[in-house]
Design a protein around this motif. Structure first.
Motif, PDB file in Angstrom:
ATOM      1  N   GLU A  81      -5.863 -13.469  -0.253  1.00 33.66           N
ATOM      2  CA  GLU A  81      -5.615 -12.093  -0.676  1.00 33.66           C
ATOM      3  C   GLU A  81      -4.288 -11.997  -1.421  1.00 33.66           C
ATOM      4  O   GLU A  81      -3.333 -12.698  -1.085  1.00 33.66           O
ATOM      5  CB  GLU A  81      -5.585 -11.150   0.533  1.00 33.66           C
ATOM      6  CG  GLU A  81      -6.918 -10.991   1.224  1.00 33.66           C
ATOM      7  CD  GLU A  81      -6.862  -9.956   2.336  1.00 33.66           C
ATOM      8  OE1 GLU A  81      -5.838  -9.224   2.417  1.00 33.66           O
ATOM      9  OE2 GLU A  81      -7.819  -9.865   3.117  1.00 33.66           O
ATOM     10  N   PHE A  82      -4.249 -11.121  -2.398  1.00 33.79           N
ATOM     11  CA  PHE A  82      -3.006 -10.876  -3.129  1.00 33.79           C
ATOM     12  C   PHE A  82      -3.002  -9.446  -3.640  1.00 33.79           C
ATOM     13  O   PHE A  82      -4.052  -8.827  -3.822  1.00 33.79           O
ATOM     14  CB  PHE A  82      -2.834 -11.865  -4.283  1.00 33.79           C
ATOM     15  CG  PHE A  82      -3.926 -11.782  -5.322  1.00 33.79           C
ATOM     16  CD1 PHE A  82      -3.803 -10.925  -6.418  1.00 33.79           C
ATOM     17  CD2 PHE A  82      -5.075 -12.544  -5.215  1.00 33.79           C
ATOM     18  CE1 PHE A  82      -4.796 -10.835  -7.369  1.00 33.79           C
ATOM     19  CE2 PHE A  82      -6.083 -12.461  -6.161  1.00 33.79           C
ATOM     20  CZ  PHE A  82      -5.954 -11.596  -7.244  1.00 33.79           C
ATOM     21  N   GLY A  83      -1.813  -8.927  -3.878  1.00 32.69           N
ATOM     22  CA  GLY A  83      -1.664  -7.607  -4.458  1.00 32.69           C
ATOM     23  C   GLY A  83      -1.323  -7.709  -5.927  1.00 32.69           C
ATOM     24  O   GLY A  83      -0.977  -8.787  -6.431  1.00 32.69           O
ATOM     25  N   VAL A  84      -1.424  -6.611  -6.632  1.00 31.09           N
ATOM     26  CA  VAL A  84      -1.089  -6.567  -8.055  1.00 31.09           C
ATOM     27  C   VAL A  84      -0.023  -5.483  -8.261  1.00 31.09           C
ATOM     28  O   VAL A  84      -0.248  -4.309  -7.937  1.00 31.09           O
ATOM     29  CB  VAL A  84      -2.325  -6.271  -8.927  1.00 31.09           C
ATOM     30  CG1 VAL A  84      -1.923  -6.167 -10.401  1.00 31.09           C
ATOM     31  CG2 VAL A  84      -3.376  -7.347  -8.743  1.00 31.09           C
ATOM     32  N   ALA A 107      -6.618  -0.379  -1.656  1.00 30.37           N
ATOM     33  CA  ALA A 107      -5.244  -0.070  -2.068  1.00 30.37           C
ATOM     34  C   ALA A 107      -4.395   0.108  -0.805  1.00 30.37           C
ATOM     35  O   ALA A 107      -4.849   0.722   0.171  1.00 30.37           O
ATOM     36  CB  ALA A 107      -5.209   1.185  -2.927  1.00 30.37           C
ATOM     37  N   ARG A 108      -3.180  -0.459  -0.814  1.00 31.28           N
ATOM     38  CA  ARG A 108      -2.303  -0.383   0.364  1.00 31.28           C
ATOM     39  C   ARG A 108      -0.897   0.024  -0.068  1.00 31.28           C
ATOM     40  O   ARG A 108      -0.470  -0.239  -1.193  1.00 31.28           O
ATOM     41  CB  ARG A 108      -2.238  -1.736   1.090  1.00 31.28           C
ATOM     42  CG  ARG A 108      -3.563  -2.244   1.587  1.00 31.28           C
ATOM     43  CD  ARG A 108      -3.403  -3.641   2.178  1.00 31.28           C
ATOM     44  NE  ARG A 108      -4.699  -4.283   2.423  1.00 31.28           N
ATOM     45  CZ  ARG A 108      -4.859  -5.572   2.662  1.00 31.28           C
ATOM     46  NH1 ARG A 108      -3.782  -6.358   2.692  1.00 31.28           N
ATOM     47  NH2 ARG A 108      -6.054  -6.070   2.862  1.00 31.28           N
ATOM     48  N   ARG A 109      -0.193   0.641   0.900  1.00 31.10           N
ATOM     49  CA  ARG A 109       1.196   1.011   0.668  1.00 31.10           C
ATOM     50  C   ARG A 109       2.078  -0.135   1.135  1.00 31.10           C
ATOM     51  O   ARG A 109       1.930  -0.634   2.263  1.00 31.10           O
ATOM     52  CB  ARG A 109       1.537   2.299   1.419  1.00 31.10           C
ATOM     53  CG  ARG A 109       0.749   3.502   0.906  1.00 31.10           C
ATOM     54  CD  ARG A 109       0.982   4.726   1.764  1.00 31.10           C
ATOM     55  NE  ARG A 109       2.349   5.227   1.641  1.00 31.10           N
ATOM     56  CZ  ARG A 109       2.763   6.026   0.662  1.00 31.10           C
ATOM     57  NH1 ARG A 109       1.887   6.450  -0.264  1.00 31.10           N
ATOM     58  NH2 ARG A 109       4.002   6.443   0.595  1.00 31.10           N
ATOM     59  N   VAL A 124       5.428   1.807  -2.377  1.00 32.06           N
ATOM     60  CA  VAL A 124       4.477   2.094  -3.453  1.00 32.06           C
ATOM     61  C   VAL A 124       3.080   1.689  -2.982  1.00 32.06           C
ATOM     62  O   VAL A 124       2.930   0.905  -2.045  1.00 32.06           O
ATOM     63  CB  VAL A 124       4.826   1.340  -4.758  1.00 32.06           C
ATOM     64  CG1 VAL A 124       6.169   1.801  -5.316  1.00 32.06           C
ATOM     65  CG2 VAL A 124       4.822  -0.167  -4.519  1.00 32.06           C
ATOM     66  N   GLU A 125       2.091   2.236  -3.629  1.00 30.57           N
ATOM     67  CA  GLU A 125       0.698   1.884  -3.328  1.00 30.57           C
ATOM     68  C   GLU A 125       0.183   0.953  -4.419  1.00 30.57           C
ATOM     69  O   GLU A 125       0.261   1.287  -5.610  1.00 30.57           O
ATOM     70  CB  GLU A 125      -0.158   3.144  -3.238  1.00 30.57           C
ATOM     71  CG  GLU A 125      -1.584   2.853  -2.762  1.00 30.57           C
ATOM     72  CD  GLU A 125      -2.408   4.112  -2.574  1.00 30.57           C
ATOM     73  OE1 GLU A 125      -3.036   4.552  -3.574  1.00 30.57           O
ATOM     74  OE2 GLU A 125      -2.407   4.663  -1.455  1.00 30.57           O
ATOM     75  N   ILE A 126      -0.336  -0.213  -4.037  1.00 30.17           N
ATOM     76  CA  ILE A 126      -0.835  -1.180  -5.014  1.00 30.17           C
ATOM     77  C   ILE A 126      -2.235  -1.641  -4.606  1.00 30.17           C
ATOM     78  O   ILE A 126      -2.589  -1.614  -3.417  1.00 30.17           O
ATOM     79  CB  ILE A 126       0.097  -2.410  -5.149  1.00 30.17           C
ATOM     80  CG1 ILE A 126       0.141  -3.197  -3.820  1.00 30.17           C
ATOM     81  CG2 ILE A 126       1.494  -1.981  -5.584  1.00 30.17           C
ATOM     82  CD1 ILE A 126       0.913  -4.510  -3.925  1.00 30.17           C
ATOM     83  N   PRO A 127      -3.042  -2.066  -5.569  1.00 28.32           N
ATOM     84  CA  PRO A 127      -4.387  -2.566  -5.247  1.00 28.32           C
ATOM     85  C   PRO A 127      -4.321  -4.002  -4.717  1.00 28.32           C
ATOM     86  O   PRO A 127      -3.467  -4.788  -5.120  1.00 28.32           O
ATOM     87  CB  PRO A 127      -5.117  -2.512  -6.587  1.00 28.32           C
ATOM     88  CG  PRO A 127      -4.033  -2.662  -7.610  1.00 28.32           C
ATOM     89  CD  PRO A 127      -2.813  -2.003  -7.029  1.00 28.32           C
ATOM     90  N   PHE A 128      -5.228  -4.320  -3.800  1.00 28.13           N
ATOM     91  CA  PHE A 128      -5.328  -5.673  -3.261  1.00 28.13           C
ATOM     92  C   PHE A 128      -6.680  -6.274  -3.651  1.00 28.13           C
ATOM     93  O   PHE A 128      -7.710  -5.583  -3.670  1.00 28.13           O
ATOM     94  CB  PHE A 128      -5.195  -5.668  -1.738  1.00 28.13           C
ATOM     95  CG  PHE A 128      -3.772  -5.736  -1.271  1.00 28.13           C
ATOM     96  CD1 PHE A 128      -3.267  -6.913  -0.741  1.00 28.13           C
ATOM     97  CD2 PHE A 128      -2.929  -4.651  -1.381  1.00 28.13           C
ATOM     98  CE1 PHE A 128      -1.945  -6.999  -0.317  1.00 28.13           C
ATOM     99  CE2 PHE A 128      -1.619  -4.713  -0.963  1.00 28.13           C
ATOM    100  CZ  PHE A 128      -1.112  -5.889  -0.430  1.00 28.13           C
ATOM    101  N   TYR A 129      -6.645  -7.591  -3.930  1.00 27.38           N
ATOM    102  CA  TYR A 129      -7.845  -8.320  -4.340  1.00 27.38           C
ATOM    103  C   TYR A 129      -7.981  -9.582  -3.496  1.00 27.38           C
ATOM    104  O   TYR A 129      -7.034 -10.028  -2.846  1.00 27.38           O
ATOM    105  CB  TYR A 129      -7.784  -8.710  -5.816  1.00 27.38           C
ATOM    106  CG  TYR A 129      -7.779  -7.528  -6.757  1.00 27.38           C
ATOM    107  CD1 TYR A 129      -8.946  -7.071  -7.339  1.00 27.38           C
ATOM    108  CD2 TYR A 129      -6.584  -6.861  -7.059  1.00 27.38           C
ATOM    109  CE1 TYR A 129      -8.951  -5.979  -8.199  1.00 27.38           C
ATOM    110  CE2 TYR A 129      -6.572  -5.765  -7.919  1.00 27.38           C
ATOM    111  CZ  TYR A 129      -7.759  -5.335  -8.474  1.00 27.38           C
ATOM    112  OH  TYR A 129      -7.758  -4.247  -9.329  1.00 27.38           O
ATOM    113  N   GLN A 130      -9.168 -10.141  -3.527  1.00 28.47           N
ATOM    114  CA  GLN A 130      -9.404 -11.414  -2.848  1.00 28.47           C
ATOM    115  C   GLN A 130      -9.967 -12.423  -3.833  1.00 28.47           C
ATOM    116  O   GLN A 130     -10.910 -12.131  -4.567  1.00 28.47           O
ATOM    117  CB  GLN A 130     -10.372 -11.243  -1.683  1.00 28.47           C
ATOM    118  CG  GLN A 130     -10.658 -12.563  -0.942  1.00 28.47           C
ATOM    119  CD  GLN A 130     -11.488 -12.346   0.304  1.00 28.47           C
ATOM    120  OE1 GLN A 130     -10.977 -11.924   1.338  1.00 28.47           O
ATOM    121  NE2 GLN A 130     -12.782 -12.619   0.208  1.00 28.47           N
TER     122      GLN A 130
END
Length: 384
Positions: free
Chosen positions: A345-348, A314-316, A324-330
């Protein structure tokens, strides 16, 4: 007097022989029986050897008498009747040999058999396999019947299972490869790409090193402009495999596509533009945002992704609504037109459910790009 004495001895000897013969554990009986059995066995073996030498090499060693009821029924074409009679009248040792003899005779008639006859052969062998389920000869004959019937896909499944069960028969792998090649070449001629990929991937899970399979599937992906899947399939091969005559041209074609200028159709959305991308096998609408450093999906779009997605962290991040803080996936990769980046990589955006996601610079920076507003196109050029 001497004659009388000899007669008395003869009578005494005869009486002793008679009394010994009547005993349960008679010594004389055992001697005579052993000699008789030795002669009988020797005679039988001699006859059996003579009979065996007269047989063609493909036949089993056991040959029932011609007047045997099961043999008579088989000769009359009553396959199921013969099988039923055989089951009740022969020993297990003889059973396999008998049925193998029948199967060898039916094999010789496969090429000229009618569809009705082939259906009877299949019913016969499947009934036998219900009794002896792991009989190699019968299992192979079953697969051969499916080939003769034109049921190539069913035959492939049978041969794959047979090879898994009996890996010592290496020639089965060649049979499988040949049948798969015939099936895939037919789909290739029909340009039936989706069915080719579907069937090919199922068989590839059973034969992951089959380069014929890999080449056909990669061709289908390239024909569908799904270069990302083709690249993932081909680049996992070893250097030696990549130099194979079936694989090397596909890698060259893939590399050529990477060097081409790509024009991506856009849809206007107010002052912005939307395009279609493929992530984890799904078509996703993304809005071009050159001010965003990362690509982000809405929570609804993320829910569509079924595979090849791994959580990272999770990144800000800064958004129009603040930090905001969102989760990142690969994912294994993203593809837009014929261009792709792997992995990706992308955020949601968990707070956003409606509308398209955002295509950020983590994709666009790999290309020289421009937006042709007049023709509503994104132009992607390879970086030198």
């Amino acid at each position: 007097m001497k004659t009388i004495f000899s007669l008395i001895l003869l009578c005494s000897l005869s009486l002793n022989i008679y009394l010994d013969w009547q005993r349960p554990n008679s010594f004389l009986k055992s001697v005579f029986n052993d000699e008789f059995e030795t002669v009988l066995v020797t005679h039988t073996k001699t006859n059996d050897t003579a009979k065996t030498s007269e047989k063609p090499p493909y036949q089993a060693s056991f040959a029932p008498a011609k007047n045997h009821p099961a043999e008579q029924r088989f000769a009359n074409g009553d396959l199921l009747g013969a099988l039923s009679q055989w089951r009740t009248s022969t020993s297990h040792t003889q059973s396999t040999s008998t049925v193998h003899n029948w199967i060898n005779k039916l094999k010789n008639a496969l090429n000229s058999a009618t569809s009705t006859a082939l259906a009877e052969y299949l019913l016969f062998v499947q009934n036998y396999l219900s009794i002896v389920p792991n009989d190699f000869v019968a299992l192979q004959f079953e697969a051969e019947i499916f080939v003769a019937q034109g049921e190539r896909v069913e035959a492939i499944y049978r041969y794959i299972r047979l090879f898994q069960q009996y890996p010592e028969h290496a020639y089965l792998k060649e049979v499988i490869t040949e049948l798969i090649s015939l099936e895939l070449n037919e789909l290739l001629e029909q340009s039936n790409w989706h069915e080719l990929i579907e069937k090919g991937q199922i068989w590839l899970s059973e034969q992951p090193d089959n380069l014929v399979l890999i080449a056909h599937i990669a061709k289908a992906f390239l024909a569908l402009e799904n270069n990302l899947e083709a690249e993932l399939l081909l680049t996992q091969l070893s250097k030696q495999q990549q130099q194979h005559q079936l694989i090397a041209p596909l890698l060259a074609e893939l590399n050529s596509k990477h060097q081409q200028v790509e024009t991506i159709p856009l849809v206007r959305h107010g002052e912005h533009y939307i395009l279609q991308a493929r992530i984890a096998g799904q078509q996703i609408d993304l809005m071009i945002d050159t001010g965003a450093s990362i690509t982000a999906l809405t929570s609804t779009q993320f829910d569509l992704l079924a595979y090849d997605v791994n959580f990272l962290t999770a990144r800000r991040v800064s958004t129009a609504n603040g930090v905001v803080e969102i989760p990142f996936y690969q994912s294994t990769g993203i593809q837009i037109g014929s261009k792709q980046q792997t992995p990706f990589e992308f955020g949601v955006m968990t707070s956003s459910t409606q509308g398209p996601g955002l295509l950020g610079m983590n994709f666009l920076r790999h290309f020289k790009f421009e937006i042709d507003q007049q023709n509503a196109q994104l132009i992607l050029k390879p970086r030198q």
